[in-house]
Scaffold this motif. Sequence first.
Motif, PDB file in Angstrom:
ATOM      1  N   VAL A   1     -74.472  50.473  -0.724  1.00  0.00           N
ATOM      2  CA  VAL A   1     -73.114  51.016  -0.746  1.00  0.00           C
ATOM      3  C   VAL A   1     -72.211  49.947  -1.357  1.00  0.00           C
ATOM      4  O   VAL A   1     -72.161  48.815  -0.868  1.00  0.00           O
ATOM      5  N   VAL A   2     -71.525  50.325  -2.454  1.00  0.00           N
ATOM      6  CA  VAL A   2     -70.723  49.364  -3.211  1.00  0.00           C
ATOM      7  C   VAL A   2     -69.262  49.818  -3.263  1.00  0.00           C
ATOM      8  O   VAL A   2     -68.877  50.601  -4.132  1.00  0.00           O
ATOM      9  N   PRO A   3     -68.443  49.317  -2.328  1.00  0.00           N
ATOM     10  CA  PRO A   3     -67.013  49.633  -2.418  1.00  0.00           C
ATOM     11  C   PRO A   3     -66.411  48.972  -3.660  1.00  0.00           C
ATOM     12  O   PRO A   3     -66.705  47.810  -3.952  1.00  0.00           O
ATOM     13  N   THR A   4     -65.615  49.737  -4.386  1.00  0.00           N
ATOM     14  CA  THR A   4     -64.964  49.170  -5.564  1.00  0.00           C
ATOM     15  C   THR A   4     -63.965  48.104  -5.123  1.00  0.00           C
ATOM     16  O   THR A   4     -63.278  48.267  -4.119  1.00  0.00           O
ATOM     17  N   TYR A   5     -63.912  47.008  -5.864  1.00  0.00           N
ATOM     18  CA  TYR A   5     -62.993  45.925  -5.507  1.00  0.00           C
ATOM     19  C   TYR A   5     -61.556  46.335  -5.808  1.00  0.00           C
ATOM     20  O   TYR A   5     -60.667  46.144  -5.004  1.00  0.00           O
ATOM     21  N   LYS A   6     -61.358  46.905  -6.982  1.00  0.00           N
ATOM     22  CA  LYS A   6     -60.062  47.473  -7.346  1.00  0.00           C
ATOM     23  C   LYS A   6     -60.355  48.727  -8.153  1.00  0.00           C
ATOM     24  O   LYS A   6     -61.345  48.796  -8.879  1.00  0.00           O
ATOM     25  N   HIS A   7     -59.513  49.716  -8.018  1.00  0.00           N
ATOM     26  CA  HIS A   7     -59.770  50.997  -8.674  1.00  0.00           C
ATOM     27  C   HIS A   7     -59.610  50.846 -10.182  1.00  0.00           C
ATOM     28  O   HIS A   7     -58.618  50.292 -10.647  1.00  0.00           O
ATOM     29  N   PRO A   8     -60.584  51.338 -10.969  1.00  0.00           N
ATOM     30  CA  PRO A   8     -60.505  51.191 -12.423  1.00  0.00           C
ATOM     31  C   PRO A   8     -59.299  51.902 -13.042  1.00  0.00           C
ATOM     32  O   PRO A   8     -58.863  51.559 -14.131  1.00  0.00           O
ATOM     33  N   PHE A   9     -58.740  52.883 -12.329  1.00  0.00           N
ATOM     34  CA  PHE A   9     -57.567  53.592 -12.834  1.00  0.00           C
ATOM     35  C   PHE A   9     -56.313  53.210 -12.049  1.00  0.00           C
ATOM     36  O   PHE A   9     -55.350  53.956 -12.001  1.00  0.00           O
ATOM     37  N   ALA A  10     -56.360  52.050 -11.410  1.00  0.00           N
ATOM     38  CA  ALA A  10     -55.222  51.451 -10.702  1.00  0.00           C
ATOM     39  C   ALA A  10     -54.666  52.294  -9.555  1.00  0.00           C
ATOM     40  O   ALA A  10     -53.500  52.195  -9.218  1.00  0.00           O
ATOM     41  N   LYS A  11     -55.500  53.128  -8.938  1.00  0.00           N
ATOM     42  CA  LYS A  11     -55.055  53.878  -7.766  1.00  0.00           C
ATOM     43  C   LYS A  11     -54.888  52.914  -6.597  1.00  0.00           C
ATOM     44  O   LYS A  11     -55.632  51.947  -6.462  1.00  0.00           O
ATOM     45  N   ALA A  12     -53.916  53.203  -5.749  1.00  0.00           N
ATOM     46  CA  ALA A  12     -53.682  52.367  -4.567  1.00  0.00           C
ATOM     47  C   ALA A  12     -54.841  52.516  -3.581  1.00  0.00           C
ATOM     48  O   ALA A  12     -55.304  53.625  -3.322  1.00  0.00           O
ATOM     49  N   LEU A  13     -55.303  51.399  -3.064  1.00  0.00           N
ATOM     50  CA  LEU A  13     -56.403  51.385  -2.112  1.00  0.00           C
ATOM     51  C   LEU A  13     -56.034  50.544  -0.903  1.00  0.00           C
ATOM     52  O   LEU A  13     -55.229  49.614  -1.011  1.00  0.00           O
ATOM     53  N   ALA A  14     -56.652  50.849   0.229  1.00  0.00           N
ATOM     54  CA  ALA A  14     -56.547  49.958   1.383  1.00  0.00           C
ATOM     55  C   ALA A  14     -57.168  48.624   0.979  1.00  0.00           C
ATOM     56  O   ALA A  14     -57.967  48.565   0.032  1.00  0.00           O
ATOM     57  N   PRO A  15     -56.833  47.540   1.668  1.00  0.00           N
ATOM     58  CA  PRO A  15     -57.417  46.244   1.312  1.00  0.00           C
ATOM     59  C   PRO A  15     -58.948  46.296   1.268  1.00  0.00           C
ATOM     60  O   PRO A  15     -59.589  46.981   2.070  1.00  0.00           O
TER      61      PRO A  15
END
Length: 185
Positions: free
Chosen positions: A35-49
Amino acid sequence: MKVAVFGGSFNPPHVAHVLACAVLLSIEDIDQVLVVPTYKHPFAKALAPFEDRVRMCELATEWMAKVVVSRVEEEMGGESRTLRTLEHLATSHPDWSLRLAIGADILAEAPRWFGFVEIVKLAPPIVLGRAGVSAPGAGPPLLPEVSSSQVRDAILRGAWDELEKLVPRAVLNHVRARGLYAAVA
């Protein structure tokens, strides 16, 4: 070793993510789900830390012995392109045979991904069918129709009772304790 790479935002992880891991282990010829959580969204969507999303993935899957949560995208300095992640994993683990696990809902947008042709060669996709989604090449719908955006919306509305059967208990506890996805923590 045969490894299915299951990446995503996991913002937050829900029962369809957990079921995807179980389905992969039960019907596919694989030894492990990464399972690989993305570090930052490639399309700059806001994510929880990132730390919270990694922890929630661990909480959701810790009871599954052959599921490992990876911080590979953090280790790569925040690279979030699937091809680069798969190349890094292939180089770091030459004894692994990779497959990319994706949901039928992602299949339609996959050809727009950076280097999709190379992705298919490096880690032939396993497409998991999802209720409410029709996609050529996807199997029968084995996963429920639930999304992280639905979960976040319910949290914003304070509709915790709607989430009891959609989000693992430990994940909900983490979300509440950390005040994630709420307009007011």
